[in-house]
Design a protein around this motif. Structure first.
Motif, mmCIF file in Angstrom:
data_model
loop_
_atom_site.group_PDB
_atom_site.id
_atom_site.type_symbol
_atom_site.label_atom_id
_atom_site.label_comp_id
_atom_site.label_asym_id
_atom_site.label_seq_id
_atom_site.Cartn_x
_atom_site.Cartn_y
_atom_site.Cartn_z
ATOM 1 N N ASP A 1 0.847 -1.194 0.000
ATOM 2 C CA ASP A 1 0.000 0.000 0.000
ATOM 3 C C ASP A 1 0.883 1.244 0.000
ATOM 4 O O ASP A 1 1.645 1.473 0.944
ATOM 5 C CB ASP A 1 -0.891 -0.012 1.244
ATOM 6 C CG ASP A 1 -1.932 1.107 1.237
ATOM 7 O OD1 ASP A 1 -1.839 2.000 0.374
ATOM 8 O OD2 ASP A 1 -2.827 1.083 2.109
ATOM 9 N N VAL A 2 0.791 2.053 -1.056
ATOM 10 C CA VAL A 2 1.556 3.300 -1.122
ATOM 11 C C VAL A 2 0.642 4.523 -1.022
ATOM 12 O O VAL A 2 1.104 5.658 -1.223
ATOM 13 C CB VAL A 2 2.377 3.375 -2.426
ATOM 14 C CG1 VAL A 2 3.378 2.227 -2.504
ATOM 15 C CG2 VAL A 2 1.462 3.356 -3.648
ATOM 16 N N ASP A 3 -0.636 4.311 -0.675
ATOM 17 C CA ASP A 3 -1.593 5.411 -0.605
ATOM 18 C C ASP A 3 -1.882 5.869 0.816
ATOM 19 O O ASP A 3 -2.328 7.003 1.023
ATOM 20 C CB ASP A 3 -2.919 4.999 -1.263
ATOM 21 C CG ASP A 3 -2.738 4.631 -2.732
ATOM 22 O OD1 ASP A 3 -1.911 5.288 -3.393
ATOM 23 O OD2 ASP A 3 -3.399 3.691 -3.197
ATOM 24 N N ARG A 4 -1.625 5.013 1.775
ATOM 25 C CA ARG A 4 -2.014 5.299 3.157
ATOM 26 C C ARG A 4 -0.808 5.728 3.979
ATOM 27 O O ARG A 4 0.257 5.123 3.896
ATOM 28 C CB ARG A 4 -2.649 4.047 3.767
ATOM 29 C CG ARG A 4 -3.145 4.207 5.194
ATOM 30 C CD ARG A 4 -3.652 2.859 5.694
ATOM 31 N NE ARG A 4 -4.132 2.909 7.071
ATOM 32 C CZ ARG A 4 -4.463 1.842 7.793
ATOM 33 N NH1 ARG A 4 -4.362 0.636 7.243
ATOM 34 N NH2 ARG A 4 -4.900 1.967 9.023
ATOM 35 N N GLY B 1 2.950 3.851 6.524
ATOM 36 C CA GLY B 1 3.153 4.751 5.406
ATOM 37 C C GLY B 1 3.798 4.032 4.244
ATOM 38 O O GLY B 1 4.271 2.894 4.382
ATOM 39 N N PRO B 2 3.827 4.682 3.076
ATOM 40 C CA PRO B 2 4.390 4.027 1.881
ATOM 41 C C PRO B 2 5.884 3.770 2.019
ATOM 42 O O PRO B 2 6.683 4.701 2.139
ATOM 43 C CB PRO B 2 4.096 5.033 0.763
ATOM 44 C CG PRO B 2 3.921 6.345 1.456
ATOM 45 C CD PRO B 2 3.339 6.040 2.784
ATOM 46 N N GLU C 1 -2.385 -2.969 -5.468
ATOM 47 C CA GLU C 1 -1.145 -3.434 -4.868
ATOM 48 C C GLU C 1 0.055 -2.980 -5.707
ATOM 49 O O GLU C 1 0.226 -3.435 -6.830
ATOM 50 C CB GLU C 1 -1.139 -4.963 -4.743
ATOM 51 C CG GLU C 1 -2.173 -5.511 -3.775
ATOM 52 C CD GLU C 1 -3.514 -5.829 -4.409
ATOM 53 O OE1 GLU C 1 -3.848 -5.189 -5.438
ATOM 54 O OE2 GLU C 1 -4.221 -6.723 -3.923
ATOM 55 N N LYS C 2 0.867 -2.118 -5.138
ATOM 56 C CA LYS C 2 2.030 -1.576 -5.839
ATOM 57 C C LYS C 2 3.292 -1.971 -5.084
ATOM 58 O O LYS C 2 3.988 -1.138 -4.500
ATOM 59 C CB LYS C 2 1.908 -0.057 -5.981
ATOM 60 C CG LYS C 2 0.680 0.368 -6.793
ATOM 61 C CD LYS C 2 0.583 1.878 -6.933
ATOM 62 C CE LYS C 2 -0.654 2.250 -7.755
ATOM 63 N NZ LYS C 2 -0.786 3.720 -7.919
#
Length: 484
Positions: free
Chosen positions: A144-147, A155-156, A209-210
């Motif tokens: 998760d790179v959005d939260r 965090g990302p 998912e990144k």
């Protein structure tokens, strides 16, 4: 005028060089001298006739070229001589590795995270209980790179901090022959317990998912020297392991082509304008500096299969991947224990990155993760698996030999042990067979990059301080300066 024979001096008569002399009185007289016993003080000699044959016809010159041997199938083919070359390498002396786990935190991952926690003891055992213990760091981030929530430490690319540890990762190193860790009571068992909690990252993360992007953030500035400080060491090997039930979406643009491999994004374009597999591969290899890319390996626990999935959704798109039970439809709500089979979408980006780095990709749909985690553990041992060759070899001429650090001399009267049974150049060694997963392969190109390496796999990876000898005939006629 005639002379009495008794008056002839044999030494004054020219000697005939052979019995074939036919003309001249000297030749006749010489033969006469040879036939007389006691002429002078020399022992009598007998002439030896020459072997000869008569050729009928007029004399002529031979116009045909000299005869030569010609290899069948290659008439008139001349190639340069093939030099034989042997490249010698020494395996790393110390096992030292930093392992970054990138775990999917979407709502379909609860069961997978639990299986990771259950089977991780075997992974740590491969590292901590090896004959030569491994000095290792274990870090965990999410896909998760959005939260970003500072209060929760989320965090990302942020490493998750183990309970009671001063660093945001689990660290274990051999001290006096015993592995000591920075969590709990300092034992390897405490490291197992700490990791069991770390990998259960929750299921409330972004559905996009990144993982590849998250890993680059974790290993880049500013996180590398601030929040994640101390994790990445310049003298350690690096292993990055991705765990996800969907394909990576760190790319642009997204496309809605079939078969679909991810949730909202569906799939990455085959050649995205940003975030290609080659791009991320170059980033990870570059973390260790020029010439040290062999110390970076990527692993993945993803859907390596391409089975057609019964995955109902509103779009009617086709999906491929793996399933825990092909007889029932895939579970779509993601809740642990809900009806339906566990399914995962095929993840070619993760698989390609793992293969290009010499790492392993294992199926996320396996009932038992023991074998898969063991394979990843061996790939994360901090030992070199790739050995770059000095020149391009002719494939069928490659011989690979491993010689132990405490090599023993051998001959016909002194046989070798079972571990190193082959007497090669006077030392007990082991011929390593070609072929994966327990041997070696020759890799010319990987991920669009020229490699020309002999790559070991599994338990065939040489132990610390062992010598690797790769001998081959040089292929002087092949141009591999460009990889397609």
């Amino acid at each position: 005028m005639s002379l009495p024979f008794s008056a002839l001096d044999c030494r004054s008569v020219p000697r005939a060089r052979s019995a074939g002399v036919r003309a001249g009185w000297g030749g006749a007289l010489g033969l006469a001298c040879l036939s007389v016993a006691g002429c002078g003080d020399e022992a009598p000699l007998q002439p030896r006739p020459e072997a000869y044959r008569v050729v009928v016809g007029m004399p002529s010159d031979e116009a045909a070229p000299p005869l030569v041997d010609v290899v069948e199938g290659r008439p008139g083919s001349y190639r340069p001589a093939r030099p034989r070359q042997c490249d010698t390498f020494r395996q790393e002396a110390r096992r030292k590795v930093d392992i970054l786990w990138v775990v999917d935190s979407s709502n379909s991952m609860a069961d997978v995270q639990q299986k990771l926690a259950t089977y991780f003891a075997g992974f740590v055992a491969e590292l901590a209980e090896a004959a030569v213990p491994v000095d290792f760091h274990l870090g965990v981030i999410t896909t998760d790179v959005d939260r970003a929530e500072e209060a929760l430490g989320i965090g990302p690319g942020w490493l998750r901090r183990p309970a009671g540890a001063t660093e945001p990762f689990v660290a274990c190193a051999p001290v006096g022959g015993v592995v000591r860790c920075n969590v709990g009571d300092g034992s390897a068992a405490a490291a197992v317990d700490a990791f069991r909690l770390l990998v259960q990252v929750g299921v409330d993360g972004s559905p996009e998912e990144k993982g590849l992007l998250a890993a680059t953030l974790a290993l880049s500035e500013p996180l590398r020297s601030t929040r994640n400080a101390g994790f990445l060491r310049p003298d350690a090997a690096l292993s990055v392991i991705f765990v996800s039930d969907e394909e990576d979406s760190s790319c642009g643009p997204y496309v809605d082509d079939e078969p679909c491999l991810a949730g909202p994004s569906c799939k990455c374009e085959d050649s995205p304008t940003w975030g290609s597999v080659a791009y991320f591969g170059r980033f990870f290899r570059g973390l260790k500096g020029f010439g040290n890319d062999a110390s970076v390996r990527i692993g993945a626990i993803v859907a390596t299969e391409r089975d057609v999935l019964d995955f109902p959704d509103d779009t009617g798109r086709d999906y491929i991947g793996c399933t825990s039970d092909s007889a029932v439809p895939c579970r779509v709500d993601g809740a642990a224990g809900a009806a339906g089979a566990e399914c995962a979408f095929h993840a070619p980006r993760y698989v390609a990155l793992a293969e290009a780095s010499g790492g392993a990709a294992v199926s996320i749909c396996a009932d038992d993760y023991s074998a898969g985690l063991s394979e990843l553990g061996l790939g994360s041992s901090g030992l070199r698996s790739d050995f770059p060759l000095g020149r391009m070899p002719i494939q069928h001429t490659i011989d690979v030999v491993v010689v132990p650090n405490d090599a023993v001399s051998c001959n016909d009267a002194a046989p070798c042990s079972a571990a190193f049974p082959d007497c090669i150049r006077g030392l007990c060694s082991r011929n390593v067979a070609r072929g994966l997963p327990e041997g070696w392969e020759h890799v010319i190109c990987s991920g669009g990059t020229q490699r020309n390496v002999v790559r070991f796999s599994g338990r065939s990876i040489p132990d610390p301080l062992h010598t690797v000898e790769v001998c081959y005939d040089v292929d002087v006629g092949t141009d591999v300066s460009m990889c397609q």
